[in-house]
Design a protein around this motif. Structure first.
Motif, short mmCIF file in Angstrom:
data_model
loop_
_atom_site.label_atom_id
_atom_site.label_comp_id
_atom_site.label_asym_id
_atom_site.label_seq_id
_atom_site.Cartn_x
_atom_site.Cartn_y
_atom_site.Cartn_z
N ALA A 153 0.85 -1.25 0.08
CA ALA A 153 0.10 -0.08 0.03
C ALA A 153 0.96 1.31 0.25
N MET A 154 1.82 1.37 0.87
CA MET A 154 2.67 2.41 0.91
C MET A 154 3.32 2.41 -0.50
N MET A 155 3.95 1.49 -1.19
CA MET A 155 4.52 1.64 -2.38
C MET A 155 3.67 2.16 -3.49
N ILE A 156 2.29 1.90 -3.32
CA ILE A 156 1.33 2.34 -4.27
C ILE A 156 1.25 3.90 -4.16
N LYS A 157 0.89 4.32 -2.52
CA LYS A 157 0.96 5.64 -2.38
C LYS A 157 1.95 6.62 -2.74
N VAL A 158 3.23 5.95 -2.46
CA VAL A 158 4.50 6.93 -2.94
C VAL A 158 4.50 7.08 -4.23
N GLY A 159 4.13 5.78 -5.15
CA GLY A 159 4.20 5.96 -6.58
C GLY A 159 3.25 7.07 -6.97
N VAL A 160 1.79 7.27 -6.41
CA VAL A 160 1.03 8.08 -6.95
C VAL A 160 1.70 9.49 -6.59
N CYS A 161 2.05 9.86 -5.39
CA CYS A 161 2.50 11.04 -4.86
C CYS A 161 3.66 11.66 -5.89
N LEU A 162 4.47 10.63 -6.45
CA LEU A 162 5.74 10.91 -7.31
C LEU A 162 5.24 11.20 -8.69
N LEU A 163 4.22 10.44 -9.04
CA LEU A 163 3.51 10.72 -10.25
C LEU A 163 2.99 12.10 -10.44
N LEU A 164 2.23 12.20 -9.28
CA LEU A 164 1.50 13.86 -9.13
C LEU A 164 2.56 14.99 -8.94
N GLY A 165 3.88 14.58 -8.45
CA GLY A 165 4.81 15.65 -8.31
C GLY A 165 5.54 15.91 -9.62
N ILE A 166 5.63 14.83 -10.33
CA ILE A 166 6.28 14.91 -11.81
C ILE A 166 4.98 15.56 -12.92
N ALA A 167 3.98 15.23 -12.51
CA ALA A 167 3.14 16.19 -13.37
C ALA A 167 3.10 17.53 -13.07
N PHE A 168 3.41 17.86 -11.84
CA PHE A 168 3.19 19.29 -11.44
C PHE A 168 4.39 19.97 -11.79
N VAL A 169 5.61 19.37 -11.79
CA VAL A 169 6.76 19.77 -12.35
C VAL A 169 6.78 19.85 -13.78
N GLY A 170 6.25 19.13 -14.50
CA GLY A 170 5.76 19.26 -15.92
C GLY A 170 5.14 20.41 -16.21
N TRP A 171 4.08 20.63 -15.50
CA TRP A 171 3.22 21.84 -15.56
C TRP A 171 3.77 22.99 -15.63
N LEU A 172 4.85 23.07 -14.71
CA LEU A 172 5.29 24.33 -14.32
C LEU A 172 6.54 24.48 -15.29
N LEU A 173 6.81 23.47 -16.14
CA LEU A 173 7.82 23.78 -17.25
C LEU A 173 7.17 23.92 -18.39
N PHE A 174 6.26 23.33 -18.67
CA PHE A 174 5.68 23.38 -20.02
C PHE A 174 4.16 24.03 -20.08
N GLY A 175 3.43 24.24 -18.84
CA GLY A 175 2.14 24.30 -18.92
C GLY A 175 1.99 25.92 -18.97
N ASN A 176 0.60 26.09 -18.87
CA ASN A 176 0.12 27.75 -19.01
C ASN A 176 0.38 28.13 -17.49
N LEU A 177 0.95 28.72 -17.30
CA LEU A 177 1.44 29.48 -15.91
C LEU A 177 0.68 30.93 -15.75
N TYR A 178 -0.54 31.12 -16.59
CA TYR A 178 -1.26 32.37 -16.22
C TYR A 178 -1.79 32.49 -15.20
N ILE A 179 -2.16 31.21 -14.36
CA ILE A 179 -3.11 31.55 -13.16
C ILE A 179 -1.99 31.93 -12.01
#
Length: 259
Positions: free
Chosen positions: A178-204
């Motif tokens: 369960a912890m492996m899945i939980k950490v994995g999901v948090c890492l994916l969300l973190g990577i997605a957030f970093v990707g949005w900061l690098l390539f996303g629309n930062l108008y907000i």
């Protein structure tokens, strides 16, 4: 069921948390009673061009319930795994399996315990905000309190959804997986957030976020706000119950190693 609920209560040191919650609530009420918004403390008070008093202390104290709620929700999130992990360490689940209990009683006790915890915490949250509002006079502080109270139900509904997912994982898969899945999901969300900061629309981010904008949106979308307040607990409770039924199905068909 009562014994199982008490076992979960003891495993998370429930008595200690009740004492802390009671002391914090009493202290908060006393502080707001001693330092109400209309009490003029020169160091924390200013006046706008229209002569209306603004109290920084009033605004600061109106933010305190939000801090308490975030801290409490984080503690309850930890309880999702702790009340199960404690049984595994003490081999209580092996003992309970030998008792003449209903086949779903153990799983139900965890879901009911967390559900009761959220209900008690939600009730305390309303006490904190009602206290803050009753002794506030600053317009900005009252505005923040009103917004926070209208968001309480959606926030707690989202927290309940997280608990539904975590209880299912910890009961069916055990702590390590369960912890492996939980950490994995948090890492994916973190990577997605970093990707949005690098390539996303930062108008907000560039535009900034202000409470006034949220207030304006809520005023112009009253129907949507009310709909969210009504539907969020209904949807979360249905998913929570569905998680419980699915967990029972897997829990009763999966062999476990309690060693």
């Amino acid at each position: 069921m009562g014994g199982l609920l008490y076992n979960a209560f003891v495993s998370v040191r429930g008595k200690k948390m009740i004492r802390i919650s009671g002391i914090v609530t009493i202290l908060f009420i006393l502080v707001k009673r001693i330092f109400p918004g209309w009490r003029v403390i020169t160091r924390y008070v200013s006046y706008d061009k229209n002569g209306v008093m603004t109290s920084d202390l009033d605004i600061l104290l109106s933010l305190l319930p939000a801090v308490l709620i975030i801290t409490a929700l984080d503690v309850v999130n930890i309880w999702n795994s702790r009340c199960i992990e404690s049984d595994e360490k003490n081999k209580i689940r092996t003992y309970l399996a030998a008792l003449p209990l209903g086949k779903n009683a153990y799983v139900a006790s965890k879901y009911v315990f967390i559900g009761i915890t959220y209900f008690v915490l939600l009730s305390l949250s309303y006490v904190w905000y009602i206290t803050a509002g009753a002794f506030s006079i600053d317009a900005y502080a009252i505005q923040m309190i009103d917004i926070s109270m209208s968001l309480l139900m959606p926030v707690f509904s989202f927290a309940l959804l997280i608990s539904a997912e975590e209880l299912f994982l910890f009961l069916v898969l055990g702590k390590k997986k369960a912890m492996m899945i939980k950490v994995g999901v948090c890492l994916l969300l973190g990577i997605a957030f970093v990707g949005w900061l690098l390539f996303g629309n930062l108008y907000i981010i560039e535009e900034g976020f202000y409470v006034d904008k949220l207030v304006d949106w809520m005023k112009t979308h009253t129907f949507e706000v009310v709909l969210i307040q009504i539907l969020s607990p209904v949807i979360s409770l249905l998913i929570y119950f569905g998680s419980y039924k699915l967990c029972c199905w897997f829990y009763n068909r999966k062999e476990r190693d309690y060693d």
